[in-house]
Design a protein around this motif. Structure first.
Motif, short mmCIF file in Angstrom:
data_model
loop_
_atom_site.label_atom_id
_atom_site.label_comp_id
_atom_site.label_asym_id
_atom_site.label_seq_id
_atom_site.Cartn_x
_atom_site.Cartn_y
_atom_site.Cartn_z
N VAL A 52 0.76 -1.23 0.00
CA VAL A 52 -0.09 0.02 -0.06
C VAL A 52 0.77 1.29 0.01
CG1 VAL A 52 -1.69 1.33 1.28
CG2 VAL A 52 -1.81 -1.22 1.01
N LEU A 53 0.41 2.28 -0.84
CA LEU A 53 1.29 3.51 -0.91
C LEU A 53 0.99 4.19 0.28
CD1 LEU A 53 0.69 4.03 -4.83
CD2 LEU A 53 2.99 2.93 -3.65
N ALA A 54 1.82 5.32 0.36
CA ALA A 54 1.58 6.05 1.50
C ALA A 54 0.53 7.20 0.88
CB ALA A 54 3.04 7.02 1.84
N LEU A 55 -0.25 7.82 1.95
CA LEU A 55 -1.05 8.80 1.58
C LEU A 55 -0.77 9.85 1.15
CD1 LEU A 55 -3.72 8.34 4.64
CD2 LEU A 55 -3.85 7.50 2.17
N LEU A 56 -1.49 10.58 0.07
CA LEU A 56 -0.86 11.66 -0.57
C LEU A 56 -1.56 13.03 0.21
CD1 LEU A 56 -1.90 10.77 -4.24
CD2 LEU A 56 0.51 10.81 -3.20
N ALA A 57 -0.61 13.87 0.36
CA ALA A 57 -1.12 15.20 0.85
C ALA A 57 -2.51 15.88 0.49
CB ALA A 57 -0.03 16.16 0.93
N SER A 58 -2.84 15.40 -0.55
CA SER A 58 -4.05 16.06 -1.09
C SER A 58 -5.47 15.03 -0.73
CB SER A 58 -3.91 16.25 -2.53
OG SER A 58 -3.82 14.73 -3.41
N CYS A 59 -5.06 14.04 -0.23
CA CYS A 59 -6.16 13.09 0.46
C CYS A 59 -6.35 13.47 1.92
CB CYS A 59 -5.62 11.59 0.38
SG CYS A 59 -5.40 11.05 -1.02
N ALA A 60 -7.55 13.51 2.21
CA ALA A 60 -8.14 13.84 3.54
C ALA A 60 -9.37 13.20 4.06
CB ALA A 60 -8.31 15.40 3.36
N SER A 61 -9.45 13.34 5.38
CA SER A 61 -10.63 12.72 6.00
C SER A 61 -11.86 13.33 5.66
CB SER A 61 -10.33 12.66 7.66
OG SER A 61 -10.33 13.98 8.12
N THR A 62 -12.97 12.75 6.05
CA THR A 62 -14.17 13.26 6.07
C THR A 62 -14.34 14.80 6.18
OG1 THR A 62 -15.04 10.91 6.19
CG2 THR A 62 -16.61 12.91 5.92
N ASP A 63 -14.74 15.66 5.28
CA ASP A 63 -15.31 16.98 5.72
C ASP A 63 -16.29 17.13 6.48
OD1 ASP A 63 -13.00 18.09 4.25
OD2 ASP A 63 -14.30 18.68 2.47
N GLU A 64 -16.77 18.38 7.17
CA GLU A 64 -17.87 18.65 7.76
C GLU A 64 -18.94 18.48 6.69
OE1 GLU A 64 -17.53 22.36 9.87
OE2 GLU A 64 -15.81 21.58 11.12
N ALA A 65 -20.03 18.08 7.20
CA ALA A 65 -21.34 17.86 6.19
C ALA A 65 -21.38 19.39 5.70
CB ALA A 65 -22.44 17.57 7.02
N THR A 66 -21.96 19.14 4.49
CA THR A 66 -22.23 20.36 3.62
C THR A 66 -23.52 21.11 4.26
OG1 THR A 66 -21.49 19.34 1.52
CG2 THR A 66 -23.04 21.36 1.30
N ASP A 67 -24.55 20.20 4.25
CA ASP A 67 -25.79 20.73 4.94
C ASP A 67 -26.56 19.21 5.12
OD1 ASP A 67 -28.15 21.83 5.72
OD2 ASP A 67 -28.96 22.62 3.57
N SER A 68 -26.41 18.86 6.41
CA SER A 68 -27.20 17.53 6.73
C SER A 68 -28.61 17.43 6.95
CB SER A 68 -26.20 17.13 8.11
OG SER A 68 -26.48 17.91 9.08
N GLU A 69 -29.14 18.66 7.06
CA GLU A 69 -30.19 18.70 7.31
C GLU A 69 -31.06 18.33 5.97
OE1 GLU A 69 -33.81 21.96 8.62
OE2 GLU A 69 -31.65 22.53 8.85
N GLY A 70 -32.09 17.45 6.19
CA GLY A 70 -32.89 16.70 5.09
C GLY A 70 -32.13 15.43 4.60
N TYR A 71 -30.75 15.23 4.81
CA TYR A 71 -30.05 13.96 4.51
C TYR A 71 -30.25 12.96 5.60
CZ TYR A 71 -26.61 10.56 3.18
OH TYR A 71 -25.95 9.46 2.37
N LYS A 72 -30.55 11.91 5.24
CA LYS A 72 -30.81 10.82 6.27
C LYS A 72 -30.24 9.40 5.66
CE LYS A 72 -33.97 8.58 9.30
NZ LYS A 72 -35.51 8.52 9.84
N ALA A 73 -29.47 8.81 6.28
CA ALA A 73 -28.66 7.51 5.81
C ALA A 73 -30.00 6.44 5.86
CB ALA A 73 -27.68 7.02 6.50
N VAL A 74 -29.95 5.51 4.89
CA VAL A 74 -30.77 4.44 4.74
C VAL A 74 -30.42 3.03 5.33
CG1 VAL A 74 -32.15 5.58 2.90
CG2 VAL A 74 -30.38 4.03 2.40
N GLU A 75 -31.33 2.21 5.63
CA GLU A 75 -30.99 0.74 5.70
C GLU A 75 -30.48 0.05 4.76
OE1 GLU A 75 -33.04 -3.47 7.27
OE2 GLU A 75 -34.34 -1.58 7.26
N SER A 76 -29.33 -0.38 4.69
CA SER A 76 -28.92 -0.96 3.56
C SER A 76 -29.48 -2.28 2.95
CB SER A 76 -27.34 -1.56 4.03
OG SER A 76 -26.51 -1.97 2.76
#
Length: 508
Positions: free
Chosen positions: A14-38
């Motif tokens: 596995v290659l080292a992570l690149l500087a431009s790769c990042a963890s999950t950003d803060e939500a854009t606008d989570s209101e109205g978004y709801k994960a569903v049962e898979s």
């Protein structure tokens, strides 16, 4: 099975992570978004799907699998079962074959296969694995046998144990596949094992009574890898195909007869690297053959870096046989029945050179520039189809992010004609100039042709995003940066790209 050694093999490459790769950003606008049962990519409650063992029974695909948890003790990987007839409604049927006790060879269970034999019984041949046995001078792995009259209640035949033949590893002898040979009028049992001097092979055993087995030597012995796990042999058209897994990847080889010889095509990987899709076996349902495996878990929770670990969600692709005998994959056709609500595709914010017409979106990005067009917040589940054409060495695709922060902060799911692959590793569009000279961490090879329209199908459920192209290849991913109100956009980071005939559907 053998998750420990597989993980080591993966991590080494596995290659080292690149500087431009990042963890999950803060939500854009989570209101109205709801994960569903898979429902498309199931997993049991508080556990994960590992190696899948499919069988067709009573008009359904019964999907036995190794039940993986984060709190394994000495006894682990009992066999559980899902079943489906349409790939968007799965029934969790729970435990099928339990593990043994500490003094038995199956205190841990490894992969096997299920088969309805000519005696009218259902047979399960599976791997017995006991780490303590090796220290006692006993074989650590063996093949065991269980039977059932109804494919619900299983009886272990504890006096039937198959060990590795002389010259083969007692610690690496697993993943049996049972099948019938009309030509030889007997049962075959294929087992993944290792010649001590030469590496991984698929061994062939034969029997007329499913009890007494004769070793017939290697069926396939490329001597290139430590093991060839989870072998699966089947006929499609006039050819025989042998699937196997190692290096965190599922491969295949092709032969003209059931006995081979088998040759691996130059490009014999249908889905991606790095535990994107592993240990896949096949089964036929209603005249179509399906490739059944799993999409690994993120190594770090909700971290988009293209690194996955052993076991995750069940993932099934439909196999396609091309005229030249090569295999391809596509989304199971019946999933179209689930996405019945048409959604209008309307483009809003754009950046760079973008031209939007009624039927197409054209983007042009010269060196050092970016072109992108946003078409709104993504739904928890969606099915998107379009035709895409790239210029030579072009890089374009789909991106997810927050329009308030600008397109350079979007995360790119890239169709990469420069390196002829599809990849996603949590890298931002703003960092593409830095990553196009570095091999992706997780990717699928695909040969893009300049100016040729390639048909893309993108199906998403929560963070799981699956991209099929031309009934040929697929890249399966987890994109946490696409959740919680993130928008979806088209982009070009290098050259000209045209997206045409785009449709978007959601569940009713």
């Amino acid at each position: 099975m053998k998750k420990g050694k597989i993980a080591l093999a993966c991590c080494a490459g596995v290659l080292a992570l690149l500087a431009s790769c990042a963890s999950t950003d803060e939500a854009t606008d989570s209101e109205g978004y709801k994960a569903v049962e898979s429902v498309l990519y199931p997993t049991p409650d508080d556990a994960f799907v590992a190696d899948v063992m499919p069988i067709t029974n009573n008009g359904k695909l019964e999907l036995y699998y190794l039940y993986e948890t984060t709190h394994n003790i000495q006894a682990y990987h009992p066999i559980h079962k899902f079943s489906t007839d349409n790939f968007y409604k799965y029934e969790d049927e729970g435990l099928a074959v339990p593990t043994g006790i500490a003094t038995e060879p199956d205190v841990a269970i490894g992969t096997g296969s299920f088969f309805k034999a000519k005696d009218g019984l259902y047979h399960c041949f599976y791997t017995g694995h006991n780490d303590a046995f090796a220290a006692q001078g006993k074989p650590k792995e063996c093949v065991l046998h269980a039977v059932s009259r109804d494919a619900i209640t299983w009886e272990k035949l504890k006096d039937e144990v198959l060990y590795a033949p002389e010259g083969y590893s007692n610690n690496d002898f697993r993943d049996p596949q049972l099948l019938w040979s009309d030509d030889e009028n007997c049962y075959w049992l294929l087992v993944a094992t290792r010649e001590e001097a030469n590496g991984g092979i698929v061994a062939k055993f034969t029997s007329t009574d499913l009890k007494n087995w004769t070793f017939k030597g290697p069926l396939y012995a490329p001597h290139k890898q430590w093991m060839l796990e989870c072998p699966d042999l089947f006929k499609m058209g006039d050819k025989y195909y042998l699937f196997f897994s190692w290096d965190c990847v599922t491969y295949y080889a092709v032969g003209k007869t059931m006995n081979g010889p088998f040759t691996a095509p130059k490009d014999n990987v249908l889905d991606g690297t790095n535990f994107i899709f592993y240990a896949a076996k096949t089964a036929e349902l209603k005249g179509k053959r399906y490739l059944c495996g799993w999409l690994g878990r993120s190594q770090e929770e909700k971290f988009d870096n293209g690194k996955y670990q052993w076991a995750g969600n069940m993932l099934i692709h439909q196999l396609v046989q091309h005229e030249d005998g090569s295999l391809g994959v596509k989304m199971p056709e019946s999933i179209n029945e689930y996405f019945t609500a048409q959604k209008e595709v309307a483009f809003g914010v754009t950046d760079g050179s973008v031209e939007v017409t009624e039927k197409s979106v054209s983007l042009s990005a010269k060196k050092g520039s970016l072109a992108a067009a946003d078409f709104g917040a993504r739904s928890p589940q969606f099915l998107l189809e379009c035709d895409v054409s790239l210029e030579e060495n072009g890089i374009a695709g789909f991106a997810f992010g927050n329009p308030k922060k600008g397109f350079k902060g979007y995360y790119a799911l890239a169709l990469d004609a420069k390196r002829n692959c599809i990849h996603y590793e949590g890298c931002k569009l703003g960092g593409f100039d830095n990553i196009i000279s570095t091999d992706p961490i997780a990717m699928t090879k695909f040969n893009f042709k300049p100016g040729v329209k390639h048909h893309v199908t993108l199906v998403a459920e929560n963070e799981i995003v699956i991209l099929y192209i031309d009934d040929a290849k697929v890249l399966s991913s987890r994109i946490y940066n696409s959740l919680n109100g993130s928008h979806i956009a088209l982009f070009s980071a290098t050259g000209d790209a045209v997206f045409e005939n785009m449709t978007m559907k959601e569940p009713q």
